[in-house]
Design an enzyme around this catalytic site. Structure first.
Site, PDB file in Angstrom:
ATOM      1  N   HIS A  11      -0.402   4.436   0.366  1.00  0.00           N
ATOM      2  CA  HIS A  11      -1.066   5.559   1.029  1.00  0.00           C
ATOM      3  C   HIS A  11      -1.456   5.108   2.437  1.00  0.00           C
ATOM      4  O   HIS A  11      -1.188   3.980   2.817  1.00  0.00           O
ATOM      5  CB  HIS A  11      -2.301   5.981   0.230  1.00  0.00           C
ATOM      6  CG  HIS A  11      -3.307   4.881   0.093  1.00  0.00           C
ATOM      7  ND1 HIS A  11      -3.187   3.890  -0.845  1.00  0.00           N
ATOM      8  CD2 HIS A  11      -4.414   4.608   0.804  1.00  0.00           C
ATOM      9  CE1 HIS A  11      -4.196   3.061  -0.726  1.00  0.00           C
ATOM     10  NE2 HIS A  11      -4.957   3.456   0.275  1.00  0.00           N
TER      11      HIS A  11
ATOM     12  N   LYS B  85       0.843  -1.191   0.000  1.00  0.00           N
ATOM     13  CA  LYS B  85       0.000   0.000   0.000  1.00  0.00           C
ATOM     14  C   LYS B  85       0.881   1.245   0.000  1.00  0.00           C
ATOM     15  O   LYS B  85       1.836   1.316   0.755  1.00  0.00           O
ATOM     16  CB  LYS B  85      -0.817  -0.026   1.302  1.00  0.00           C
ATOM     17  CG  LYS B  85      -2.274   0.337   1.130  1.00  0.00           C
ATOM     18  CD  LYS B  85      -2.968   0.202   2.465  1.00  0.00           C
ATOM     19  CE  LYS B  85      -3.991   1.276   2.631  1.00  0.00           C
ATOM     20  NZ  LYS B  85      -4.507   1.361   3.979  1.00  0.00           N
TER      21      LYS B  85
END
Ligand code: OMP
Length: 215
Positions: free
Chosen positions: A103, A101
């Site tokens: 973010h 990921k």
């Protein structure tokens, strides 16, 4: 303390099937274990009880239970909960994302911190050991020490180009134990005493064991 027989539970969940199955390795197996079919409260709970009992019986000490994505995630959560509710053992729970990921909180791991912690990996099945090696690398790269692996089923199959089983290879290469709730020998023993199992199936299981297993 465990009230459940793992093979009874797996058959009730239809997670253990008999017939003709092509494995990841290309081997044609007379049985297949699909942990994804533990998909109801009752059998999931019973399976988790079997894992928790195995971990307690093994006396392995660890701080965090790690479940490799995807199937290991729910297993680790359920077993962490039972270790606390039944045995008063409060350990952390952690898993990896398959996609990194970029973010939010970011990162590959979710859950309890494993840096400098004793980690126990929980997974469904080991055939050749490919899947488990990925989990080992992720944990090591995040600073965890692996104390062992616990799987539901050890198929006891010989590793490619080796004379020892995949489980024995993992134990030798990484110097930690692999625990299994049940293995192929246990399964054949179970089928023999179960009754109402065709003789022919037991013979096919034994032939497969003779061809591919190290016992
Ligand atoms: P290895 O990565 O070779 O150890 O095999 C584990 C994987 O084999 C599992 O994650 C499954 O994708 C698959 N598998 C089963 O789930 N159950 C079986 O009974 C046999 C296999 C397999 O293909 O060997």
């Amino acid at each position: 303390m465990n009230d459940y027989n793992f093979f009874d539970v797996a058959i009730e969940a239809s997670a253990l099937k008999f017939g003709e199955f092509t494995l990841k390795s290309g081997r044609i197996s007379p049985y297949f274990f699909n942990a994804g079919l533990f998909n109801h409260g009752k059998t999931l709970h019973q399976l988790a009880e079997c894992y928790a009992a195995k971990l307690i019986e093994s006396k392995v000490q660890f701080d965090v239970l790690f479940g490799p994505a995807y199937k290991g995630i729910s297993l680790a959560a359920l077993v962490t909960s039972i270790l606390y509710s039944r045995y008063g053992k409060d350990v952390g729970f952690c898993y990896n994302r398959k996609e990194k990921k970029d973010h939010g909180e970011g990162g590959v791991l979710v859950g309890a911190d494993i840096k400098d912690k004793k980690v126990l990996i929980i997974d469904d099945v080991i055939t050749a050991g490919t899947a488990i090696k990925e989990a080992i690398e992720v944990i090591k790269s995040h600073g965890g020490t692996i104390e062992g692996v616990c799987v539901a089923l050890d198929r006891q199959e010989v590793a490619p180009n080796e004379e020892i089983s995949a489980v024995q290879m993992v134990e030798k290469a990484y110097q930690f134990p692999v625990y299994a709730i049940g293995n192929l020998s246990d399964l054949i023993g179970y089928l023999k005493v179960k009754g109402q199992i065709e003789h022919e199936l037991i013979e096919r299981m034994k032939a497969y064991q003779l061809k591919y297993s190290v016992v």
